[in-house]
Enzyme design. Structure first.
Site, PDB file in Angstrom:
ATOM      1  N   SER A   5       6.543 -10.097   0.220  1.00 36.72           N
ATOM      2  CA  SER A   5       5.464  -9.169   0.581  1.00 36.72           C
ATOM      3  C   SER A   5       4.707  -9.691   1.789  1.00 36.72           C
ATOM      4  O   SER A   5       4.587 -10.913   1.972  1.00 36.72           O
ATOM      5  CB  SER A   5       4.511  -9.053  -0.610  1.00 36.72           C
ATOM      6  N   TYR A  23      -1.048 -12.841  -7.433  1.00 34.19           N
ATOM      7  CA  TYR A  23       0.199 -12.090  -7.207  1.00 34.19           C
ATOM      8  C   TYR A  23       0.864 -12.565  -5.918  1.00 34.19           C
ATOM      9  O   TYR A  23       2.052 -12.886  -5.882  1.00 34.19           O
ATOM     10  CB  TYR A  23      -0.089 -10.581  -7.146  1.00 34.19           C
ATOM     11  N   LYS A  27       4.528 -14.902  -4.701  1.00 35.46           N
ATOM     12  CA  LYS A  27       5.525 -14.615  -3.644  1.00 35.46           C
ATOM     13  C   LYS A  27       5.649 -15.814  -2.706  1.00 35.46           C
ATOM     14  O   LYS A  27       6.756 -16.190  -2.309  1.00 35.46           O
ATOM     15  CB  LYS A  27       5.122 -13.353  -2.866  1.00 35.46           C
TER      16      LYS A  27
HETATM   17  N1  UFG Z   1      -7.750   1.939  -0.088  1.00 35.02           N
HETATM   18  C1  UFG Z   1      -8.795   2.829  -0.218  1.00 35.02           C
HETATM   19  N2  UFG Z   1      -8.928   3.489  -1.409  1.00 35.02           N
HETATM   20  C2  UFG Z   1      -8.085   3.292  -2.456  1.00 35.02           C
HETATM   21  C3  UFG Z   1      -7.021   2.377  -2.320  1.00 35.02           C
HETATM   22  C4  UFG Z   1      -6.893   1.701  -1.116  1.00 35.02           C
HETATM   23  O1  UFG Z   1      -9.576   3.032   0.710  1.00 35.02           O
HETATM   24  O2  UFG Z   1      -8.275   3.936  -3.516  1.00 35.02           O
HETATM   25  C5  UFG Z   1      -7.548   1.256   1.210  1.00 35.02           C
HETATM   26  C6  UFG Z   1      -7.574  -0.240   1.169  1.00 35.02           C
HETATM   27  O3  UFG Z   1      -8.888  -0.732   1.333  1.00 35.02           O
HETATM   28  C7  UFG Z   1      -6.646  -0.602   2.334  1.00 35.02           C
HETATM   29  C8  UFG Z   1      -5.621   0.544   2.340  1.00 35.02           C
HETATM   30  O4  UFG Z   1      -6.253   1.601   1.645  1.00 35.02           O
HETATM   31  O5  UFG Z   1      -7.350  -0.560   3.552  1.00 35.02           O
HETATM   32  C9  UFG Z   1      -4.314   0.214   1.644  1.00 35.02           C
HETATM   33  O6  UFG Z   1      -4.577  -0.272   0.343  1.00 35.02           O
HETATM   34  P1  UFG Z   1      -3.409  -0.412  -0.761  1.00 35.02           P
HETATM   35  O7  UFG Z   1      -4.050  -0.858  -2.025  1.00 35.02           O
HETATM   36  O8  UFG Z   1      -2.592   0.818  -0.792  1.00 35.02           O
HETATM   37  O9  UFG Z   1      -2.476  -1.543  -0.147  1.00 35.02           O
HETATM   38  P2  UFG Z   1      -2.815  -3.059   0.256  1.00 35.02           P
HETATM   39  O10 UFG Z   1      -2.503  -3.182   1.711  1.00 35.02           O
HETATM   40  O11 UFG Z   1      -4.143  -3.486  -0.198  1.00 35.02           O
HETATM   41  O12 UFG Z   1      -1.783  -3.854  -0.656  1.00 35.02           O
HETATM   42  C10 UFG Z   1      -0.420  -3.713  -0.446  1.00 35.02           C
HETATM   43  C11 UFG Z   1       0.357  -3.936  -1.738  1.00 35.02           C
HETATM   44  C12 UFG Z   1       0.275  -5.374  -2.175  1.00 35.02           C
HETATM   45  C13 UFG Z   1       0.586  -6.290  -1.054  1.00 35.02           C
HETATM   46  C14 UFG Z   1      -0.292  -5.981   0.128  1.00 35.02           C
HETATM   47  C15 UFG Z   1      -0.032  -6.866   1.308  1.00 35.02           C
HETATM   48  O13 UFG Z   1      -0.162  -3.140  -2.775  1.00 35.02           O
HETATM   49  O14 UFG Z   1       1.251  -5.583  -3.161  1.00 35.02           O
HETATM   50  O15 UFG Z   1      -0.057  -4.632   0.523  1.00 35.02           O
HETATM   51  O16 UFG Z   1       1.200  -6.601   1.838  1.00 35.02           O
HETATM   52  F1  UFG Z   1       0.349  -7.558  -1.445  1.00 35.02           F
END
Ligand code: UFG
Length: 340
Positions: free
Chosen positions: A124, A149, A153
């Site tokens: 990841s 998590y 990785k």
């Molecule tokens: N976000 C919101 N509202 C939500 C969910 C997310 O505004 O309800 C925002 C977050 O703040 C972020 C973006 O949307 O800016 C993406 O968030 P995600 O939770 O969809 O994804 P992340 O980038 O936080 O996490 C993902 C994977 C993880 C991995 C990470 C780093 O879920 O497994 O990318 O690669 F570790």
């Protein structure tokens, strides 16, 4: 090729199984269905006209896994099985360390015993942590994540690197995923998270379909173009094709190597919501909330290495990702549960 896929009923797993079956590989799925539904594989069979062989078991069950290797004689393994919720891992670190590491140790032991030493591992972008600027390059320095998590990785990348360096018969691809979204264009398979989604795209899709009321935007005061977080969203079918490109590469390359699987493009939270509004033709209510702990302002991939060495590039854009996710979500508002 005979490919054993752990976690093959899950979101990325099922799309990869589909891609393998379509190109003529024989696929053996090992899944405990703890966070997935066997229905996904029924759908894959409907789309491809071919069946994967399915074994319901826990990868950590060494004896059962040994029997599968003995009976199925795979040539290569793709390892998706594992826990993946960032927030949950902060609350339950021991469970994450013991399960993600334990299943991988069990798998490596079975592979070694049965002389199967070609492995594609789900890593990841979280391994880049928060100490270097985007775009992330594979050779950008020390790895380290901000949550348990992600640390599993990082640790497993180290374990696999040591294993490959100690024994040149191993061929290992470490695939660092950015943010997989979207669904197969049929709309028959897609992401089906249990409970309230943690990730943005499934959350937005569930608001669009009326299952949730509004999207919470986690912060609009980041140093980005519109103030909301930017990520490298990648179509899950492009991601699946990246696994096939890695498997092909391992046919004639020994050793261990990491590749980013992303598009190299950044999309903000507001842009992603707008893409889903366009795809669904529905307004998607949202409200700005405080920043989420541990979130980065920006994360996207440098895609040079995968393009040069694997001959792979993501080809599908945000509009296509939103269109396909919407096709899946609107045809299956409650995921696989209400199906069959
Ligand atoms: N976000 C919101 N509202 C939500 C969910 C997310 O505004 O309800 C925002 C977050 O703040 C972020 C973006 O949307 O800016 C993406 O968030 P995600 O939770 O969809 O994804 P992340 O980038 O936080 O996490 C993902 C994977 C993880 C991995 C990470 C780093 O879920 O497994 O990318 O690669 F570790």
């Amino acid at each position: 090729m005979r490919v054993l896929v752990t976690g093959g009923a899950g979101y990325i797993g099922s799309h990869t199984v589909l891609t393998l079956l379509e190109r003529g590989d024989d696929v053996i799925v090992v899944d405990n269905f703890a966070n997935s539904s066997p229905e996904s594989l029924e759908r894959v069979a409907r789309i491809t006209g071919r069946h994967a062989t399915v074994h319901r078991l826990d990868v950590a069950d060494r004896e059962a896994l040994d029997a599968v290797f003995a009976a199925e004689r795979p040539d290569a393994v793709i390892h998706f099985a594992g826990l993946k919720a960032v927030g949950e891992s902060v609350a339950q670190p021991l469970r994450y360390y013991s399960e993600n590491l334990g299943t991988t140790f069990s798998l490596l032991a079975a592979m070694d015993r049965h002389d199967v030493r070609t492995l594609v591992f789900s890593s990841s972008a979280t391994v880049y942590g928060d100490h270097q600027p985007a775009p992330y390059r594979e050779d950008g320095g020390l790895l380290g994540s901000t949550n348990p998590y992600g640390e599993t990785k990082v640790m497993l990348e180290r374990v696999l690197t040591d294993v490959a360096q100690a024994d040149p018969r191993w061929r290992i691809a470490l695939l660092r995923y950015f943010n997989p979204i979207g669904a197969h264009e049929s709309g028959l398979i897609g992401e089906d998270p249990r409970g309230i989604p943690n990730n943005l795209a499934p959350y937005v899709a569930q608001v669009a379909v009326g299952r949730l009321a509004e999207v919470g935007v986690f912060g609009d005061d980041y140093a980005t173009a519109d103030g909301t977080g930017e990520r490298d969203y990648i179509h899950v079918v492009d991601l699946a094709e990246g696994h096939v490109a890695a498997l092909e590469h391992l046919r004639d390359h020994e050793g261990v190597r990491a590749w980013n699987l992303g598009t190299g493009r950044a999309t903000s939270v507001l842009e992603l919501i707008a893409a889903f509004e366009a795809a669904s033709g529905r307004p998607i209510p949202s409200r700005v909330l405080p920043r989420r702990d541990g979130d980065l302002a920006q994360a996207w991939a440098d895609t040079t290495r995968a393009a040069e060495e694997l001959g792979w590039r993501a080809s599908r854009g945000i509009a296509e990702m939103a269109r396909d996710a919407w096709r899946w979500q609107s045809a299956n508002p409650n995921g696989y549960d209400a199906a069959s």
